[in-house]
Design a protein around this motif. Structure first.
Motif, PDB file in Angstrom:
ATOM      1  N   GLN A   1       0.830  -1.202   0.000  1.00 42.10           N
ATOM      2  CA  GLN A   1       0.000   0.000   0.000  1.00 42.10           C
ATOM      3  C   GLN A   1       0.864   1.252   0.000  1.00 42.10           C
ATOM      4  O   GLN A   1       0.558   2.241  -0.681  1.00 42.10           O
ATOM      5  CB  GLN A   1      -0.924  -0.005   1.223  1.00 42.10           C
ATOM      6  N   HIS A   2       1.968   1.214   0.744  1.00 38.42           N
ATOM      7  CA  HIS A   2       2.900   2.343   0.772  1.00 38.42           C
ATOM      8  C   HIS A   2       3.476   2.597  -0.620  1.00 38.42           C
ATOM      9  O   HIS A   2       3.578   3.755  -1.061  1.00 38.42           O
ATOM     10  CB  HIS A   2       4.021   2.063   1.771  1.00 38.42           C
ATOM     11  N   LEU A   3       3.860   1.527  -1.323  1.00 40.75           N
ATOM     12  CA  LEU A   3       4.415   1.680  -2.668  1.00 40.75           C
ATOM     13  C   LEU A   3       3.395   2.307  -3.609  1.00 40.75           C
ATOM     14  O   LEU A   3       3.723   3.208  -4.396  1.00 40.75           O
ATOM     15  CB  LEU A   3       4.856   0.317  -3.211  1.00 40.75           C
ATOM     16  N   MET A   4       2.159   1.837  -3.532  1.00 42.36           N
ATOM     17  CA  MET A   4       1.134   2.366  -4.432  1.00 42.36           C
ATOM     18  C   MET A   4       0.784   3.811  -4.087  1.00 42.36           C
ATOM     19  O   MET A   4       0.568   4.640  -4.973  1.00 42.36           O
ATOM     20  CB  MET A   4      -0.106   1.470  -4.378  1.00 42.36           C
TER      21      MET A   4
ATOM     22  N   ARG B   1      -1.230  -0.242 -11.222  1.00 39.05           N
ATOM     23  CA  ARG B   1      -2.262  -0.762 -12.118  1.00 39.05           C
ATOM     24  C   ARG B   1      -2.264  -2.285 -12.129  1.00 39.05           C
ATOM     25  O   ARG B   1      -3.328  -2.916 -12.157  1.00 39.05           O
ATOM     26  CB  ARG B   1      -2.036  -0.241 -13.534  1.00 39.05           C
ATOM     27  N   MET B   2      -1.072  -2.875 -12.112  1.00 42.05           N
ATOM     28  CA  MET B   2      -0.985  -4.331 -12.120  1.00 42.05           C
ATOM     29  C   MET B   2      -1.671  -4.918 -10.891  1.00 42.05           C
ATOM     30  O   MET B   2      -2.458  -5.870 -10.987  1.00 42.05           O
ATOM     31  CB  MET B   2       0.478  -4.775 -12.161  1.00 42.05           C
ATOM     32  N   VAL B   3      -1.394  -4.331  -9.722  1.00 41.16           N
ATOM     33  CA  VAL B   3      -1.996  -4.833  -8.487  1.00 41.16           C
ATOM     34  C   VAL B   3      -3.512  -4.681  -8.523  1.00 41.16           C
ATOM     35  O   VAL B   3      -4.261  -5.572  -8.104  1.00 41.16           O
ATOM     36  CB  VAL B   3      -1.405  -4.104  -7.266  1.00 41.16           C
ATOM     37  N   ASN B   4      -3.980  -3.553  -9.047  1.00 38.55           N
ATOM     38  CA  ASN B   4      -5.411  -3.258  -9.014  1.00 38.55           C
ATOM     39  C   ASN B   4      -6.200  -3.919 -10.135  1.00 38.55           C
ATOM     40  O   ASN B   4      -7.389  -4.217  -9.964  1.00 38.55           O
ATOM     41  CB  ASN B   4      -5.634  -1.743  -9.074  1.00 38.55           C
ATOM     42  N   GLU B   5      -5.553  -4.143 -11.295  1.00 37.86           N
ATOM     43  CA  GLU B   5      -6.309  -4.575 -12.466  1.00 37.86           C
ATOM     44  C   GLU B   5      -6.034  -6.012 -12.903  1.00 37.86           C
ATOM     45  O   GLU B   5      -6.917  -6.661 -13.469  1.00 37.86           O
ATOM     46  CB  GLU B   5      -6.007  -3.638 -13.646  1.00 37.86           C
ATOM     47  N   ALA B   6      -4.820  -6.492 -12.688  1.00 40.89           N
ATOM     48  CA  ALA B   6      -4.473  -7.822 -13.200  1.00 40.89           C
ATOM     49  C   ALA B   6      -5.100  -8.917 -12.347  1.00 40.89           C
ATOM     50  O   ALA B   6      -5.315  -8.746 -11.139  1.00 40.89           O
ATOM     51  CB  ALA B   6      -2.955  -7.992 -13.240  1.00 40.89           C
ATOM     52  N   GLU B   7      -5.391 -10.037 -12.990  1.00 40.46           N
ATOM     53  CA  GLU B   7      -5.918 -11.198 -12.285  1.00 40.46           C
ATOM     54  C   GLU B   7      -4.874 -11.685 -11.276  1.00 40.46           C
ATOM     55  O   GLU B   7      -3.750 -12.023 -11.649  1.00 40.46           O
ATOM     56  CB  GLU B   7      -6.227 -12.309 -13.295  1.00 40.46           C
ATOM     57  N   PRO B   8      -5.205 -11.718  -9.973  1.00 39.67           N
ATOM     58  CA  PRO B   8      -4.190 -12.086  -8.976  1.00 39.67           C
ATOM     59  C   PRO B   8      -3.784 -13.551  -9.037  1.00 39.67           C
ATOM     60  O   PRO B   8      -2.661 -13.907  -8.686  1.00 39.67           O
ATOM     61  CB  PRO B   8      -4.874 -11.757  -7.643  1.00 39.67           C
ATOM     62  N   HIS B   9      -4.691 -14.415  -9.476  1.00 34.15           N
ATOM     63  CA  HIS B   9      -4.387 -15.848  -9.540  1.00 34.15           C
ATOM     64  C   HIS B   9      -4.782 -16.382 -10.912  1.00 34.15           C
ATOM     65  O   HIS B   9      -5.783 -17.082 -11.057  1.00 34.15           O
ATOM     66  CB  HIS B   9      -5.136 -16.611  -8.441  1.00 34.15           C
ATOM     67  N   PRO B  10      -4.008 -16.045 -11.950  1.00 28.34           N
ATOM     68  CA  PRO B  10      -4.365 -16.510 -13.294  1.00 28.34           C
ATOM     69  C   PRO B  10      -4.307 -18.029 -13.394  1.00 28.34           C
ATOM     70  O   PRO B  10      -3.521 -18.683 -12.701  1.00 28.34           O
ATOM     71  CB  PRO B  10      -3.302 -15.857 -14.188  1.00 28.34           C
TER      72      PRO B  10
END
Length: 233
Positions: A188-191, A201-210
């Motif tokens: 959260q600090h990084l974002m 964007r990757m954390v928020n948008e990408a499928e976490p467990h493809p």
């Protein structure tokens, strides 16, 4: 009178195939580091020295294990005439075997195995690309590229599986696990810093467990596309 000699325990009939199968089962259940001549002999109910009549060294046993596992590969007897189809099928078959025997990936990566099953797979792969107008060096590079992709994907897949299912916990790690709980404030600090917009964007948008099967198939197609682009003509 002399005391009667104790009867010798009946000797266990051994074969190289039996020793290999026992070692393979031991590696599957306890990991490849557990495979020693002593442990294999104990499972077979014989003396350790009895094994050396059939298998000279532990390295030779590892070669036999790797080749036996590759014998489970679901591959056609002959090329179909479609090199992409053939290499794709071989890639999926190799991944399936390596996932069934998690120790196999590291064993194949670290040693040349020239048993009949490995050679049959190699022969089929080279035969599949033999009509593409490539030199032998180029054919070998094509096959090595495919193997490097499969080996790397599976090793990453196995490591992630071990992380999600820590040994002895009986529970899945992953996004809801302790590691993620510890990392969440830092993520959260990084974002919040605004310095890493694409990571955010990757954390928020990408499928976490493809789905790993879909990921493997997609990446395999891209590898084959790249190989196809380098073909003559």
């Amino acid at each position: 009178m002399r005391p009667q000699r104790p009867r010798r325990s009946p000797q266990v009939a051994l074969s190289r195939d039996q020793i290999t199968a026992t070692a393979l089962a031991l590696a599957d259940s306890e990991g490849v580091d557990a495979v020693t001549m002593r442990q294999v002999a104990a499972r077979l109910g014989c003396g350790t020295m009895s094994l050396y009549r059939h298998v000279r060294t532990k390295d030779e046993l590892f070669d036999l294990m790797a080749d036996a596992a590759m014998g489970e590969e679901d591959r056609p007897a002959h090329p179909s005439g479609d090199w992409r189809e053939d290499l794709g099928r071989l890639a999926h078959a190799k991944r399936a075997v390596m996932l069934r025997h998690p120790w196999l990936a590291s064993l194949l990566a670290g040693r040349p195995v020239l048993g009949p099953n490995v050679l049959a797979s190699t022969e089929l792969a080279l035969s599949a690309v033999s009509e593409l107008g490539l030199s032998m060096d180029e054919m070998v590079r094509v096959i090595n590229t495919l193997h490097a992709f499969v080996n790397g994907f599976v090793q990453t897949e196995l490591e992630e599986r071990a992380w999600r299912h820590p040994a002895g916990t009986g529970a899945e790690g992953g996004a809801e696990g302790p590691w993620q709980d510890r990392m969440l404030p830092y993520l959260q600090h990084l974002m919040d810093s605004g310095q890493y917009p694409f990571f955010t964007r990757m954390v928020n948008e990408a499928e976490p467990h493809p789905d790993t099967d879909e990921s493997f198939a997609w990446q395999l197609r891209r590898v084959l596309d790249g190989l196809s682009a380098g073909l003559p003509g």
